[in-house]
Design a protein around this motif. Sequence first.
Motif, short mmCIF file in Angstrom:
data_model
loop_
_atom_site.label_atom_id
_atom_site.label_comp_id
_atom_site.label_asym_id
_atom_site.label_seq_id
_atom_site.Cartn_x
_atom_site.Cartn_y
_atom_site.Cartn_z
N GLN A 1 -14.03 -2.37 3.66
CA GLN A 1 -14.64 -1.29 4.43
C GLN A 1 -14.50 0.03 3.69
O GLN A 1 -15.46 0.82 3.58
CB GLN A 1 -13.97 -1.20 5.80
CG GLN A 1 -14.42 -0.01 6.65
CD GLN A 1 -15.84 -0.15 7.16
OE1 GLN A 1 -16.11 -0.98 8.01
NE2 GLN A 1 -16.75 0.65 6.62
N GLU A 2 -13.33 0.30 3.13
CA GLU A 2 -13.11 1.52 2.36
C GLU A 2 -13.96 1.53 1.10
O GLU A 2 -14.49 2.57 0.70
CB GLU A 2 -11.63 1.65 2.00
CG GLU A 2 -10.72 1.92 3.19
CD GLU A 2 -9.25 1.92 2.82
OE1 GLU A 2 -8.92 1.53 1.67
OE2 GLU A 2 -8.42 2.29 3.66
N LEU A 3 -14.09 0.37 0.48
CA LEU A 3 -14.89 0.27 -0.74
C LEU A 3 -16.35 0.61 -0.47
O LEU A 3 -17.01 1.28 -1.28
CB LEU A 3 -14.77 -1.14 -1.32
CG LEU A 3 -15.50 -1.40 -2.65
CD1 LEU A 3 -14.89 -0.56 -3.76
CD2 LEU A 3 -15.43 -2.88 -3.01
N LEU B 1 -6.36 -2.76 -2.55
CA LEU B 1 -7.45 -3.71 -2.35
C LEU B 1 -7.32 -4.86 -3.34
O LEU B 1 -7.49 -6.03 -2.98
CB LEU B 1 -8.80 -3.01 -2.53
CG LEU B 1 -10.03 -3.93 -2.54
CD1 LEU B 1 -10.11 -4.76 -1.26
CD2 LEU B 1 -11.31 -3.10 -2.74
N SER C 1 -9.08 0.59 -4.95
CA SER C 1 -7.67 0.95 -4.89
C SER C 1 -6.83 -0.23 -5.34
O SER C 1 -7.26 -1.38 -5.29
CB SER C 1 -7.29 1.33 -3.46
OG SER C 1 -7.36 0.20 -2.60
N ASP D 1 -0.78 2.15 8.79
CA ASP D 1 -0.12 2.33 7.49
C ASP D 1 1.39 2.20 7.67
O ASP D 1 2.11 3.18 7.80
CB ASP D 1 -0.47 3.70 6.90
CG ASP D 1 -1.93 3.77 6.51
OD1 ASP D 1 -2.39 2.85 5.82
OD2 ASP D 1 -2.61 4.74 6.88
N GLU E 1 -5.80 -6.37 5.78
CA GLU E 1 -5.86 -5.34 4.74
C GLU E 1 -7.00 -5.60 3.75
O GLU E 1 -7.53 -4.66 3.16
CB GLU E 1 -4.53 -5.26 4.00
CG GLU E 1 -3.45 -4.53 4.77
CD GLU E 1 -3.82 -3.08 5.05
OE1 GLU E 1 -4.09 -2.33 4.11
OE2 GLU E 1 -3.85 -2.71 6.23
N ARG F 1 -10.11 -4.42 5.57
CA ARG F 1 -10.01 -2.96 5.62
C ARG F 1 -10.34 -2.35 4.26
O ARG F 1 -11.02 -1.33 4.17
CB ARG F 1 -8.59 -2.57 6.05
CG ARG F 1 -8.33 -1.07 6.12
CD ARG F 1 -6.87 -0.82 6.41
NE ARG F 1 -6.56 0.59 6.39
CZ ARG F 1 -5.33 1.09 6.35
NH1 ARG F 1 -4.29 0.27 6.33
NH2 ARG F 1 -5.12 2.38 6.34
N GLY F 2 -9.84 -2.99 3.19
CA GLY F 2 -10.12 -2.49 1.85
C GLY F 2 -11.59 -2.56 1.50
O GLY F 2 -12.14 -1.66 0.84
N ASN G 1 -17.43 2.66 1.63
CA ASN G 1 -17.54 4.09 1.89
C ASN G 1 -17.31 4.94 0.65
O ASN G 1 -17.98 5.95 0.44
CB ASN G 1 -16.53 4.51 2.97
CG ASN G 1 -16.81 3.85 4.31
OD1 ASN G 1 -17.95 3.53 4.63
ND2 ASN G 1 -15.77 3.64 5.10
N THR G 2 -16.36 4.51 -0.21
CA THR G 2 -15.97 5.34 -1.36
C THR G 2 -16.49 4.83 -2.69
O THR G 2 -16.56 5.59 -3.65
CB THR G 2 -14.44 5.41 -1.44
OG1 THR G 2 -13.90 4.10 -1.73
CG2 THR G 2 -13.84 5.91 -0.13
N ARG H 1 0.85 -1.20 0.00
CA ARG H 1 0.00 0.00 0.00
C ARG H 1 0.88 1.25 0.00
O ARG H 1 0.61 2.22 -0.71
CB ARG H 1 -0.92 0.00 1.23
CG ARG H 1 -1.79 1.25 1.36
CD ARG H 1 -2.46 1.28 2.72
NE ARG H 1 -3.56 0.34 2.82
CZ ARG H 1 -4.84 0.66 2.62
NH1 ARG H 1 -5.16 1.90 2.32
NH2 ARG H 1 -5.78 -0.25 2.75
#
Length: 825
Positions: free
Chosen positions: A404-406, A416, A413, A650, A398, A401-402, A408-409, A265
Amino acid sequence: MPPPGLVSSYQQYKEDTDSIAAWLASTAKSCGYPSDLLINGPTIKATSARLKGKARAEAKKKPSTTKPSPAHKYIIKIKDFVPLAEFVASKRDVSISNSFMATLRRVIIARGGFGEKLAEQGSVPDELSDAKHGYFVGILEKVFEVLKPRVKTKETAPSPVPSSDEPGVSDFVNQFASLQVYEPSDDFLNAPDLERPKPLEGDKIAYEAEPADSLEDLFVALTMLINDVNKIRSRIEWIWTNYRDGFFDLAAAAVATNTAIDLARHLTDDVEPLFKDHGGLWKVLNKWYLVQMLMKGYDVSDIFNEDSADNFNYDTYDIADGTYILTCRLVSAFIPVIQPDNIPLYKDGMFGYYDPQSDRASKTGYQKFEEDRILLMTIFGEHMAVVRGVANYPVEDEFLRGIQELTNTREISFCLVFAAQIFLDIHYILREHAGKCLETLQKNLKFFDREIEEYFKFHKNLKIENWPASNDHMLREYQRKIKWVLDDPGYKVKAKAYEKLSGHAPLSMEKNLLLKTSPILSGLMLYHFRSEIWDIGIALANAWGSITYSLHLYNALRSANLLTRTWKDMDLVRTLLGDSSFFVGDAPKTLSQSMKKFCLQMGTTMAVFTNKRRGKVSLESRAGPRGIKDGAPVSSMFMDRYLRGKGQVDWSPEHVAKIVDLGLWETEGSEEEGTLMLGQIDDPEKIKQKAKAKHGKGSEKTNLSPDQLIRALMFSLQGETLELSLPYISMHRECWSFLRAVQKHCDPLLRQIYTAAYIEREAQLCWVVGWIFFEHLKVGTATLLVEAQGTVDEFIRTEGTTVLGLLDKLGMPIEFKTQGGAQTA
């Protein structure tokens, strides 16, 4: 600037390019180059951004390694490189250093060959043909030829501008043709050993090269990124191959793997912004895949299969695997099903069934893709159940976590995609062994639960002031959390979703599917509970003094040659934790020394053992005893994240290098020759250096690349596995039983020498050791020590391997070897 070995290939390439621009501009200006021509590019006024809050606090903790920002920053356009070089070359008193020419050559090699190789292909789509092939390389080559005659004569002449026939360039071109070759070239790989040219002293202006934004520039950056992450990917495959073969521990493998993905990352930070200028990650990887196919000699008509439902030629699966395109495509399929407050439910068998016992090597490209899809769709549903329905899930890798980010956004990435690819890679390494990760976790969690239950039985009527009731409440919460995880909270979330949808959950719905499907999450969950019970066990042993003072008595008996047996459990603990955890200074060898060391460890003086004490003087020291020192220095650095749910997430290579420096284990021998061994560091000087590293004084690992750091981290974590896994609660009970046996047997003699006042309650049992030692100073005899010998020998015979037996049941058998008369584990 970070140590060279910790810089990504692309960051290194950018720094090389900027240093060339800076040297040209600064040198030309000092020679009288017109300022109005020099600054015809954009001029950026530097601003001093004021950090706030946590960022400001963190910045204050770090020593300043950078110079103050210059007042202005000039962007030097690529087209001005040659005029600047010609102007410098026209000045007789200017000589060119080899560092400049070597840096220039590295950049040419890094860029050279790609445009020409692409242009050789027969049918190249217009979008790729429009890339500025060779433009920048041509500029750099011209600068090289212009300045070459002015190189310092005392230095070795630089190599000529490399042609496409030279090994360096062809190696890099091969990167585009085959991703199995990692390094672009020896020249570029060895770049950190060479100093970059700098602006002339006194020039307060910062110069940077014009940002590159062509498609070719993007592909060069992407190649460097994929080269770097493929090294990490290969290292992760090494980790799990060794786990499968029984060499690595599950928790250690999971922590090392997730840290490796963290580093990947970190490496994407400089490159990922370039994707947005070219349509985003999905479009970029599609173009990248097309380029790979063209360089493999495929025609465009061969790449796309009109007979396929999705127009993809699955016969090219192995090439596509190296470009991450298929994994990106599958992860992209998650986005449409992510709806607010909705948990996607994957129907078992929707895309077929994954058979881990089948031979993947014999499968067609489409069959391999089907395996990818089944595994990713399964884990996606499990991830979403946790993301949407489980608060305070103990650990997060990770991949989770990815996701979770997906949610939201709704943006994918590269990290991910990389995490998803690693998930697949691990499954294809482990195959039918993947489910054993959950079995290992469940076995350990049930053991931890029993450990806590045995503690409560043992301490039902045994209390001490410095182990308050709140600690027992914490232990019950630990048990509750174990049962909660084993009961699978995600399963309940999915069951409610099914009930809402169709009235009931399918009978085929499996419990603990998330942990069964994800070896990394199973390993991190094991680390979470193992490190917590390790923390509890050390605190318990320190509160009661059980292990420490039992060792003091055992050591005194051994030093006096009074024992016929060795206490293997205690020898193991002593070997793992070291004498410094139990003694102030070196271990004592005489009874007088034993008494002094005992008092120092207790934090008291020998006066408390005399008969001159007035009234009821408490035998406990107000200063408190010295406890077992913090151990497992590398493993403990991850506890904030995976145990307490806070702290560093990170990770950069610099962070990992500092952690690895703390390790007290080292390797000897060779992996290739099968002679590799892992052993504890026992050199006092090396241990001192490790102590300095803990406080940020120096670092041994700053010259390692990210994949080499992960290798070093994996060995450090593996070395500490036994120390972190040792059942200290059981050892505490064993040692307290040991002290009970000694006190019971020696009680008549103790009363005779010291009266019945020598002990008032069982919580003071550790002081019996002091009374045994004090006899030698009081009356000059060692009757008590001799009297204890028979009881200790018998105890060792019957109970001295309890901990070893528990470790054996957990799959950690211990062997002892005798070296120089001493027994080592």
